[in-house]
Enzyme design. Sequence first.
Site: not given
Ligand code: PB1
Length: 316
Positions: A123, A188, A198, A210, A226, A241, A267, A306
């Site tokens: 990222c 997050k 991904r 990550r 945070e 998230k 997702s 979604y």
């Molecule tokens: O729907 C999802 O899983 C969203 C994933 C999310 C999108 N902001 C991040 C998850 C990740 O791959 O760490 C993408 C990171 N910028």
Amino acid sequence: MRRLRRAEPLRRMVRETHLRPEHLVQPLFVVPGEGVEQPIASLPGVSHLSVDRALEAARRAQAAGVGALLLFGLPSRKDERGSSAWSDEEPVQRATSAIAGALPDLPVITDVCLCQYTSHGACGVLRDGAVDNDATLELLARVAVSHASAGAALVAPSDMMDGRVGAIRAALDAGDLQDTGILAYATKFASVFYGPFREAADSTPASGDRRGYQLDPANPREALREALLDIDEGADALMVKPALPYLDVLARLRDETLLPLAAYQVSGEYAMLEAGAAAGAFDRRAAVSEALLAIRRAGADLVITYHATEAAGWLR
Ligand code: PB1
């Protein structure tokens, strides 16, 4: 207690939590090209869309009453620094401009991160194999300015670099883009539930994971710290998230701040609901509706899902 539960008109009269179309935010994956609508295997019902098809999806979302869009881009090229992320010729910038121009009453939120744009999938930029937090800030600011210049109502940094909200706010203000808001992915977590995304966004890290910059799922206090930092740096809204596995964090954050809160039904949550319904474990519409209501009940003003356009149609 049963006196007020015995009939729907009474239940409706005393209902405490409501889910309306404007509470929902529709993510879209925009890609180069024209006339492209390519289904994503890991996300049944979700497709990669070229700008023209994304505009059609935006029209459908607005007609259903959806509150906003959240755009993710798959670029025409990738490199070590993710430089296509701030190019005005790339899908997110072009789609933002097209949608904001055609549908000025539908807010466009854009995801700000480098993972879909870097050849290594991190990222941020790498130094000695690890993400260089401070070197990444300037690049994220450039991405945010390019999105805001294209017409984004809010930018949403999902990178989790320390200090990125302040850096983006300063760059927007310096660019005379004071009206563009920041929806910070404040809490997050390093979650397994991002797997399908991904695959959809071609953003799996080439090596490692990550956990060096996304939050430990075990640490709710760290998450609140945070979020409070993002507020101090100028965030206009905060995001939790994933959503359903983190409703406790959402509820605690609701008690800590007056800012608008969003929660992202990611997702993996989406895929679980779709797989469970396909397996006959439960009714799809009822399960999706209950999950979205739970996220609202825990304190989310906005739910990124979604299912947004479809669910909004159920609510009208
Ligand atoms: O729907 C999802 O899983 C969203 C994933 C999310 C999108 N902001 C991040 C998850 C990740 O791959 O760490 C993408 C990171 N910028």
